[in-house]
Design a protein around this motif. Structure first.
Motif, PDB file in Angstrom:
ATOM      1  N   PHE A 180       0.825  -1.207   0.000  1.00 10.23           N
ATOM      2  CA  PHE A 180       0.000   0.000   0.000  1.00 10.23           C
ATOM      3  C   PHE A 180       0.862   1.261   0.000  1.00 10.23           C
ATOM      4  CE2 PHE A 180      -2.435   3.396   1.937  1.00 10.23           C
ATOM      5  CZ  PHE A 180      -3.552   3.397   1.110  1.00 10.23           C
ATOM      6  N   LEU A 181       1.913   1.269   0.807  1.00 10.53           N
ATOM      7  CA  LEU A 181       2.799   2.435   0.821  1.00 10.53           C
ATOM      8  C   LEU A 181       3.498   2.610  -0.518  1.00 10.53           C
ATOM      9  CD1 LEU A 181       4.397   2.259   4.358  1.00 10.53           C
ATOM     10  CD2 LEU A 181       2.750   3.924   3.506  1.00 10.53           C
ATOM     11  N   ASP A 182       3.917   1.521  -1.126  1.00  8.27           N
ATOM     12  CA  ASP A 182       4.542   1.591  -2.442  1.00  8.27           C
ATOM     13  C   ASP A 182       3.564   2.154  -3.466  1.00  8.27           C
ATOM     14  OD1 ASP A 182       6.636   1.109  -4.345  1.00  8.27           O
ATOM     15  OD2 ASP A 182       5.485  -0.634  -5.037  1.00  8.27           O
ATOM     16  N   PHE A 183       2.317   1.699  -3.411  1.00 11.08           N
ATOM     17  CA  PHE A 183       1.280   2.184  -4.317  1.00 11.08           C
ATOM     18  C   PHE A 183       1.049   3.682  -4.136  1.00 11.08           C
ATOM     19  CE2 PHE A 183      -3.242   3.302  -4.615  1.00 11.08           C
ATOM     20  CZ  PHE A 183      -3.439   3.136  -5.973  1.00 11.08           C
ATOM     21  N   SER A 184       0.881   4.121  -2.902  1.00 11.13           N
ATOM     22  CA  SER A 184       0.595   5.533  -2.673  1.00 11.13           C
ATOM     23  C   SER A 184       1.812   6.400  -3.006  1.00 11.13           C
ATOM     24  CB  SER A 184       0.125   5.780  -1.238  1.00 11.13           C
ATOM     25  OG  SER A 184       1.108   5.423  -0.321  1.00 11.13           O
ATOM     26  N   TYR A 185       3.026   5.896  -2.758  1.00  9.70           N
ATOM     27  CA  TYR A 185       4.227   6.645  -3.106  1.00  9.70           C
ATOM     28  C   TYR A 185       4.362   6.766  -4.621  1.00  9.70           C
ATOM     29  CZ  TYR A 185       9.078   8.118  -3.284  1.00  9.70           C
ATOM     30  OH  TYR A 185      10.234   8.806  -3.543  1.00  9.70           O
ATOM     31  N   ARG A 186       4.093   5.680  -5.358  1.00  4.87           N
ATOM     32  CA  ARG A 186       4.165   5.736  -6.824  1.00  4.87           C
ATOM     33  C   ARG A 186       3.150   6.727  -7.380  1.00  4.87           C
ATOM     34  NH1 ARG A 186       2.687   0.875  -8.862  1.00  4.87           N
ATOM     35  NH2 ARG A 186       2.960  -0.256  -6.930  1.00  4.87           N
ATOM     36  N   LYS A 187       1.938   6.740  -6.805  1.00  2.00           N
ATOM     37  CA  LYS A 187       0.921   7.696  -7.254  1.00  2.00           C
ATOM     38  C   LYS A 187       1.412   9.121  -7.050  1.00  2.00           C
ATOM     39  CE  LYS A 187      -2.587   5.285  -8.643  1.00  2.00           C
ATOM     40  NZ  LYS A 187      -3.043   5.340 -10.016  1.00  2.00           N
ATOM     41  N   GLN A 188       2.069   9.381  -5.921  1.00  2.00           N
ATOM     42  CA  GLN A 188       2.595  10.717  -5.635  1.00  2.00           C
ATOM     43  C   GLN A 188       3.692  11.072  -6.628  1.00  2.00           C
ATOM     44  OE1 GLN A 188       1.211  12.616  -3.426  1.00  2.00           O
ATOM     45  NE2 GLN A 188       2.603  14.328  -3.445  1.00  2.00           N
ATOM     46  N   GLN A 189       4.585  10.127  -6.937  1.00  2.00           N
ATOM     47  CA  GLN A 189       5.665  10.371  -7.891  1.00  2.00           C
ATOM     48  C   GLN A 189       5.110  10.607  -9.293  1.00  2.00           C
ATOM     49  OE1 GLN A 189       7.731  11.044  -5.366  1.00  2.00           O
ATOM     50  NE2 GLN A 189       9.297  10.517  -6.834  1.00  2.00           N
ATOM     51  N   ASP A 190       4.082   9.833  -9.692  1.00  2.00           N
ATOM     52  CA  ASP A 190       3.455  10.030 -11.002  1.00  2.00           C
ATOM     53  C   ASP A 190       2.839  11.416 -11.103  1.00  2.00           C
ATOM     54  OD1 ASP A 190       4.194   7.463 -11.655  1.00  2.00           O
ATOM     55  OD2 ASP A 190       2.185   6.609 -11.376  1.00  2.00           O
ATOM     56  N   LYS A 191       2.223  11.857 -10.017  1.00  2.00           N
ATOM     57  CA  LYS A 191       1.611  13.183 -10.001  1.00  2.00           C
ATOM     58  C   LYS A 191       2.678  14.261 -10.159  1.00  2.00           C
ATOM     59  CE  LYS A 191      -1.284  16.116  -7.091  1.00  2.00           C
ATOM     60  NZ  LYS A 191      -1.955  16.218  -5.793  1.00  2.00           N
ATOM     61  N   LYS A 192       3.808  14.120  -9.456  1.00  2.00           N
ATOM     62  CA  LYS A 192       4.900  15.086  -9.564  1.00  2.00           C
ATOM     63  C   LYS A 192       5.488  15.088 -10.966  1.00  2.00           C
ATOM     64  CE  LYS A 192       6.307  15.091  -4.739  1.00  2.00           C
ATOM     65  NZ  LYS A 192       7.355  14.719  -3.774  1.00  2.00           N
ATOM     66  N   ALA A 193       5.618  13.915 -11.578  1.00  2.00           N
ATOM     67  CA  ALA A 193       6.161  13.827 -12.933  1.00  2.00           C
ATOM     68  C   ALA A 193       5.224  14.482 -13.935  1.00  2.00           C
ATOM     69  CB  ALA A 193       6.404  12.374 -13.304  1.00  2.00           C
ATOM     70  N   THR A 194       3.921  14.312 -13.749  1.00  2.00           N
ATOM     71  CA  THR A 194       2.946  14.929 -14.642  1.00  2.00           C
ATOM     72  C   THR A 194       3.001  16.446 -14.531  1.00  2.00           C
ATOM     73  OG1 THR A 194       1.504  13.004 -14.421  1.00  2.00           O
ATOM     74  CG2 THR A 194       0.497  15.030 -15.241  1.00  2.00           C
ATOM     75  N   ILE A 195       3.110  16.945 -13.316  1.00  2.00           N
ATOM     76  CA  ILE A 195       3.197  18.393 -13.119  1.00  2.00           C
ATOM     77  C   ILE A 195       4.475  18.932 -13.735  1.00  2.00           C
ATOM     78  CG2 ILE A 195       3.493  20.177 -11.354  1.00  2.00           C
ATOM     79  CD1 ILE A 195       1.565  18.523  -9.606  1.00  2.00           C
ATOM     80  N   ALA A 196       5.581  18.207 -13.580  1.00  2.00           N
ATOM     81  CA  ALA A 196       6.854  18.641 -14.156  1.00  2.00           C
ATOM     82  C   ALA A 196       6.780  18.672 -15.684  1.00  2.00           C
ATOM     83  CB  ALA A 196       7.982  17.727 -13.699  1.00  2.00           C
ATOM     84  N   LYS A 197       6.108  17.703 -16.292  1.00  2.00           N
ATOM     85  CA  LYS A 197       5.964  17.688 -17.753  1.00  2.00           C
ATOM     86  C   LYS A 197       5.123  18.867 -18.226  1.00  2.00           C
ATOM     87  CE  LYS A 197       6.428  12.790 -18.792  1.00  2.00           C
ATOM     88  NZ  LYS A 197       5.722  11.602 -19.265  1.00  2.00           N
ATOM     89  N   GLU A 198       4.086  19.204 -17.477  1.00  2.00           N
ATOM     90  CA  GLU A 198       3.238  20.337 -17.851  1.00  2.00           C
ATOM     91  C   GLU A 198       3.978  21.646 -17.727  1.00  2.00           C
ATOM     92  OE1 GLU A 198      -0.155  19.912 -15.321  1.00  2.00           O
ATOM     93  OE2 GLU A 198      -0.972  18.253 -16.481  1.00  2.00           O
ATOM     94  N   ASP A 199       4.868  21.750 -16.736  1.00  5.44           N
ATOM     95  CA  ASP A 199       5.633  22.983 -16.533  1.00  5.44           C
ATOM     96  C   ASP A 199       6.743  23.149 -17.561  1.00  5.44           C
ATOM     97  OD1 ASP A 199       4.073  23.621 -14.386  1.00  5.44           O
ATOM     98  OD2 ASP A 199       5.521  22.936 -12.870  1.00  5.44           O
ATOM     99  N   HIS A 200       7.316  22.042 -18.029  1.00  8.50           N
ATOM    100  CA  HIS A 200       8.434  22.086 -18.972  1.00  8.50           C
ATOM    101  C   HIS A 200       8.142  21.145 -20.143  1.00  8.50           C
ATOM    102  CE1 HIS A 200      10.355  24.233 -15.835  1.00  8.50           C
ATOM    103  NE2 HIS A 200      10.677  23.179 -15.110  1.00  8.50           N
ATOM    104  N   PRO A 201       7.290  21.579 -21.096  1.00 12.87           N
ATOM    105  CA  PRO A 201       7.002  20.695 -22.222  1.00 12.87           C
ATOM    106  C   PRO A 201       8.243  20.482 -23.079  1.00 12.87           C
ATOM    107  CG  PRO A 201       5.970  22.843 -22.526  1.00 12.87           C
ATOM    108  CD  PRO A 201       6.598  22.852 -21.169  1.00 12.87           C
ATOM    109  N   SER A 202       8.334  19.302 -23.680  1.00  5.58           N
ATOM    110  CA  SER A 202       9.511  18.978 -24.499  1.00  5.58           C
ATOM    111  C   SER A 202       9.465  19.750 -25.813  1.00  5.58           C
ATOM    112  CB  SER A 202       9.581  17.476 -24.748  1.00  5.58           C
ATOM    113  OG  SER A 202       8.447  17.073 -25.479  1.00  5.58           O
ATOM    114  N   GLN A 203      10.601  19.899 -26.431  1.00  2.00           N
ATOM    115  CA  GLN A 203      10.747  20.640 -27.693  1.00  2.00           C
ATOM    116  C   GLN A 203      10.693  19.692 -28.870  1.00  2.00           C
ATOM    117  OE1 GLN A 203      11.268  24.025 -27.981  1.00  2.00           O
ATOM    118  NE2 GLN A 203      11.116  24.386 -25.790  1.00  2.00           N
ATOM    119  N   ASP A 204       9.575  18.985 -29.065  1.00  2.00           N
ATOM    120  CA  ASP A 204       9.455  17.992 -30.159  1.00  2.00           C
ATOM    121  C   ASP A 204       9.262  18.646 -31.465  1.00  2.00           C
ATOM    122  OD1 ASP A 204       9.884  15.878 -28.483  1.00  2.00           O
ATOM    123  OD2 ASP A 204       7.743  15.620 -28.066  1.00  2.00           O
TER     124      ASP A 204
END
Length: 78
Positions: free
Chosen positions: A54-78
């Motif tokens: 359960f802790l691994d699941f909730s930690y992964r969800k938190q990391q996924d959320k942070k990664a999504t926010i980081a992608k939105e803040d810094h979109p790639s130059q494709d």
């Protein structure tokens, strides 16, 4: 969405429920020292695997959320 703090709270509630169930079941055991020791060992360690998962699941969800926010803040130059 489940964040890390609510994950800890949910885990504590689940652990409290587990304790109530484990203590209740212990009351139905035979009054023999070997049975009680075996039950204490099993019941004392049985909560660890689900808690870690359960802790691994909730930690992964938190990391996924942070990664999504980081992608939105810094979109790639494709």
């Amino acid at each position: 969405m489940l964040n890390l703090n609510s994950g800890y709270f949910i885990m504590l509630l689940g652990l409290a429920a587990y304790i109530v169930v484990a203590v209740t079941l212990a009351g139905f055991l035979p009054d023999h020292w070997a049975v009680q020791i075996l039950y204490a060992l099993v019941a004392g360690m049985a909560w660890i695997y689900p808690a870690v998962k359960f802790l691994d699941f909730s930690y992964r969800k938190q990391q996924d959320k942070k990664a999504t926010i980081a992608k939105e803040d810094h979109p790639s130059q494709d």
